[in-house]
Design a protein around this motif. Structure first.
Motif, PDB file in Angstrom:
ATOM      1  N   GLU A 356     -27.092  27.767  73.343  1.00  0.00           N
ATOM      2  CA  GLU A 356     -25.637  27.977  73.397  1.00  0.00           C
ATOM      3  C   GLU A 356     -24.976  26.942  74.304  1.00  0.00           C
ATOM      4  OE1 GLU A 356     -23.287  30.805  72.729  1.00  0.00           O
ATOM      5  OE2 GLU A 356     -24.573  31.533  71.107  1.00  0.00           O
ATOM      6  N   LEU A 366     -22.097  25.022  67.097  1.00  0.00           N
ATOM      7  CA  LEU A 366     -22.303  26.253  67.858  1.00  0.00           C
ATOM      8  C   LEU A 366     -22.013  27.475  66.994  1.00  0.00           C
ATOM      9  CD1 LEU A 366     -22.894  27.715  70.509  1.00  0.00           C
ATOM     10  CD2 LEU A 366     -20.501  27.349  71.169  1.00  0.00           C
ATOM     11  N   ARG A 370     -24.670  30.465  65.897  1.00  0.00           N
ATOM     12  CA  ARG A 370     -24.427  31.890  66.121  1.00  0.00           C
ATOM     13  C   ARG A 370     -24.476  32.682  64.819  1.00  0.00           C
ATOM     14  NH1 ARG A 370     -19.289  31.085  70.274  1.00  0.00           N
ATOM     15  NH2 ARG A 370     -20.512  30.873  72.207  1.00  0.00           N
TER      16      ARG A 370
END
Length: 390
Positions: A356, A366, A370
């Motif tokens: 992250e 990112l 996720r």
């Protein structure tokens, strides 16, 4: 070969596709492999000889939107017929180059004249992305910071261990320094053991920190939250490949099972040291995360297997020695096989629990990480519920 303003140009001399010998099939496969990864294709033929094989190469290149330049050789023995020359130029969509290799080999002036014409021909068809490549790290610092009185600061954390080449930096580190200079950024290079002390000597937090992947967690734990942070390898996943796809691919690590196979692919063929990142450290970290039974295969250099469907995951190096087209071809092959692909930097950051943080400078990547992570966890939960159901 250095050809200004293109920079370093790698010429791949292939065997063609008209080889009828016992090794012909393998040679043809290697030629087509080189064709798929090339940014520009030179089809070489003597005067009057442009048949099925030459046309196949030109057609395949144009089908993948690769410019084709016909090169006519042996003009000292036979001049090219103007009508034939016009035909192959029309087939390729570019002006042909004519050369006598015998004359160029014996006369330096003839050789230089041809090289100048070759450079001009390459420039005429070269994709704009090669002439003006995107910055490696320069765009990660805002323009406002660059116009301040003092230049923005990027700290590059470079371990000097048994795996480091003697007396020099590796290519990604050198290119990062050059890109920082081109972007008006002050680049400071330190070893990880001196990183904390160096930070304390600064009057403010650095604007950007780039570290070697293997010290990702160490550096992340010591870097101010206001500083952008990533790794050299992650920078190259964007510059040479598809960082969004590779960020999503790294999520597969969490669901690896002991019976899975993982391919670790490295573009260069350097001599592996005793604590080599690709052959020693990544396999060790993977087996610690997924179990000692995980089978790990290795591909090195330009060898990239056609059997990708056999793998649960492909982990690729930063590809600093490959062209962007070649890396994108490798990513596409993995996608076609239905296999997630990631790169060293993102994979190691995931294994060290700092993915992250390292992907924060790249919002789209990112988000992909996720999303893929959540989807993978959901699939694991579904499988667990199914197995526990009466």
């Amino acid at each position: 070969m250095e050809l200004a303003p293109l920079g370093p140009v790698a010429f791949l001399d292939t065997a063609g596709i008209d080889d009828q010998s016992n090794l012909g099939e393998q040679r043809t496969a290697k030629t087509l492999e080189a064709l798929a990864s090339s940014d520009i294709v030179l089809v070489v033929a003597p005067p009057g000889q442009w048949g099925l094989f030459e046309q196949q190469i030109a057609d395949k290149a144009r089908a993948q939107n690769t410019p084709v330049i016909p090169v006519v050789t042996k003009i000292d023995l036979q001049p090219a017929d103007p009508d034939w020359l016009n035909r192959i130029e029309a087939e390729c969509g570019t002006k042909a180059l004519a050369v006598s290799c015998a004359q160029a080999a014996s006369d330096h002036a003839v050789r230089e004249q041809f090289l100048n014409r070759l450079a001009s021909a390459l420039l005429a068809v070269c994709p704009e992305s090669l002439l003006s490549p995107p910055p490696l790290l320069g765009d990660l610092i805002s323009r406002a910071e660059k116009t301040a009185t003092a230049p923005p600061v990027a700290v590059l954390v470079v371990p000097v261990d048994s795996g480091a080449p003697k007396g020099r930096l590796i290519l990604p580190q050198v290119q990062a320094i050059r890109d920082a200079l081109d972007s008006g950024i002050a680049a400071c290079v330190v070893r990880e053991c001196e990183y904390e002390g160096f930070l304390s000597s600064l009057s403010r937090a650095p604007d950007l920190v780039v570290c070697d992947s293997q010290v990702a967690r160490f550096v992340a734990e010591r870097t101010p939250s206001e500083s952008a942070l990533t790794t050299f390898s992650i920078l190259f996943s964007r510059a040479k490949g598809d960082i969004v796809s590779m960020a999503a691919g790294a999520a597969r690590i969490q669901s690896l099972k002991p019976e899975n196979r993982v391919l670790v692919a490295e573009a260069c063929t350097h001599h592996a040291m005793k604590d080599d990142i690709g052959t020693v450290k990544i396999p060790r970290w993977l087996r610690k995360a997924a179990g000692p039974g995980v089978r790990i295969d290795h591909a090195r250099g330009r060898d990239y297997p056609d059997t990708l469907a056999e793998y649960a995951l492909v982990i690729h190096c930063g590809s600093c020695t490959l062209t962007r087209r070649e890396m994108l071809v490798r990513i596409q092959k993995a996608k076609e096989a239905g296999v997630p692909i990631t790169n060293y930097g993102i994979a190691i950051s995931a294994l060290q629990g700092v993915a992250e943080r390292m992907l924060e400078p790249f919002p789209e990547a990112l988000s992909a990480w996720r999303t893929a992570l959540a989807a993978d966890k959901a699939q694991i939960s579904e499988r667990t519920i199914s197995m526990e159901a009466p």
